[in-house]
Design a protein around this motif. Structure first.
Motif, short mmCIF file in Angstrom:
data_model
loop_
_atom_site.label_atom_id
_atom_site.label_comp_id
_atom_site.label_asym_id
_atom_site.label_seq_id
_atom_site.Cartn_x
_atom_site.Cartn_y
_atom_site.Cartn_z
N UNK A 135 0.84 -1.19 0.00
CA UNK A 135 0.00 0.00 0.00
C UNK A 135 0.88 1.25 0.00
N UNK A 136 2.01 1.20 0.70
CA UNK A 136 2.96 2.31 0.76
C UNK A 136 3.42 2.72 -0.64
N UNK A 137 3.46 1.76 -1.57
CA UNK A 137 3.94 2.06 -2.92
C UNK A 137 3.00 2.97 -3.68
N UNK A 138 1.75 3.07 -3.28
CA UNK A 138 0.82 3.99 -3.93
C UNK A 138 1.24 5.44 -3.71
N UNK A 139 2.13 5.69 -2.77
CA UNK A 139 2.66 7.04 -2.54
C UNK A 139 3.77 7.41 -3.51
N UNK A 140 4.17 6.47 -4.35
CA UNK A 140 5.26 6.72 -5.30
C UNK A 140 4.85 7.78 -6.32
N UNK A 141 3.61 7.77 -6.73
CA UNK A 141 3.13 8.70 -7.75
C UNK A 141 1.95 9.49 -7.22
N UNK A 142 1.71 10.60 -7.87
CA UNK A 142 0.52 11.40 -7.64
C UNK A 142 -0.23 11.49 -8.96
N UNK A 143 -1.52 11.73 -8.89
CA UNK A 143 -2.33 11.81 -10.10
C UNK A 143 -2.96 13.19 -10.18
N UNK A 144 -2.80 13.82 -11.33
CA UNK A 144 -3.39 15.14 -11.59
C UNK A 144 -4.37 15.01 -12.74
N UNK A 145 -5.41 15.84 -12.70
CA UNK A 145 -6.40 15.86 -13.77
C UNK A 145 -6.13 16.98 -14.77
N UNK A 146 -5.37 18.00 -14.35
CA UNK A 146 -5.09 19.15 -15.21
C UNK A 146 -3.59 19.47 -15.15
N UNK A 147 -3.07 20.15 -16.17
CA UNK A 147 -1.67 20.56 -16.11
C UNK A 147 -1.36 21.44 -14.89
N UNK A 148 -2.29 22.31 -14.53
CA UNK A 148 -2.07 23.19 -13.38
C UNK A 148 -1.94 22.36 -12.10
N UNK A 149 -2.79 21.36 -11.95
CA UNK A 149 -2.70 20.49 -10.77
C UNK A 149 -1.39 19.70 -10.78
N UNK A 150 -0.94 19.28 -11.96
CA UNK A 150 0.32 18.53 -12.05
C UNK A 150 1.48 19.38 -11.55
N UNK A 151 1.53 20.64 -11.95
CA UNK A 151 2.59 21.54 -11.49
C UNK A 151 2.51 21.74 -9.98
N UNK A 152 1.29 21.95 -9.48
CA UNK A 152 1.11 22.13 -8.03
C UNK A 152 1.60 20.91 -7.27
N UNK A 153 1.27 19.71 -7.76
CA UNK A 153 1.68 18.48 -7.09
C UNK A 153 3.19 18.30 -7.08
N UNK A 154 3.87 18.80 -8.12
CA UNK A 154 5.33 18.73 -8.13
C UNK A 154 5.92 19.42 -6.90
N UNK A 155 5.33 20.55 -6.55
CA UNK A 155 5.84 21.34 -5.43
C UNK A 155 5.34 20.84 -4.08
N UNK A 156 4.20 20.17 -4.06
CA UNK A 156 3.63 19.69 -2.81
C UNK A 156 4.11 18.30 -2.41
N UNK A 157 4.62 17.54 -3.36
CA UNK A 157 5.04 16.17 -3.10
C UNK A 157 6.45 16.17 -2.52
N UNK A 158 6.61 15.61 -1.33
CA UNK A 158 7.95 15.62 -0.72
C UNK A 158 8.91 14.67 -1.44
N UNK A 159 10.18 15.01 -1.39
CA UNK A 159 11.22 14.13 -1.89
C UNK A 159 11.28 12.89 -1.00
#
Length: 151
Positions: free
Chosen positions: A115-139
């Protein structure tokens, strides 16, 4: 014009920089994009993926074909193993990646992934959300390797 070239041209036209990474055999076919900020020619597809990963601070998978699927899955595998630690965002335009995301969930349900592996990726519905997720997702850090083994 292909999607990669169109994306590169749009970035360049808006003042961005684009580093292209292309294997030698594609250069021999004259597939390289002229006018990029930088063009790196590598030996093969394996070196291309390694080079792109080492140059990146994050990855966004746009809808694409088997090459995109393969590159995305390799990055996910590398992140699962602690070899790539940056954010990975799947841009799920119009539900394009729904079947793949369902397959990921099935792999978790059947205990082929934690289940922990589901944290490997994030899913965005729009390009704007994808950019936001880049900055919100921790290294991640390499300690994630302890989660890699499935028992």
């Amino acid at each position: 014009m292909g999607l990669m070239a169109e994306t590169a041209d749009t970035v360049l036209a808006n003042g961005g920089e684009v580093i292209g990474v292309i294997p030698q055999f594609m250069v021999e076919q004259h597939w390289e994009h002229q006018g990029l900020t930088e063009l790196r020619i590598v030996k093969d597809m394996h070196e291309r993926k390694q080079t792109m990963a080492s140059l990146s601070d994050a990855a966004i998978a746009l809808p694409g074909g088997v090459g995109t699927f393969e590159e995305l899955l390799e990055l996910i595998t590398w992140k699962q193993l602690g070899l790539y630690l940056h954010p990975i965002v799947i841009l799920n335009t119009d539900g394009y990646y729904d079947p793949l995301l369902e397959m990921f969930q099935k792999a978790i349900d059947k205990h082929f992934m934690r289940l922990r592996h589901a944290d490997i990726w994030r899913v965005a519905q729009t390009p704007e959300e994808a950019i936001r997720l880049l900055f919100e997702t921790p290294q991640w850090d390499s300690s994630v390797r302890k989660f890699a083994k499935i028992e």
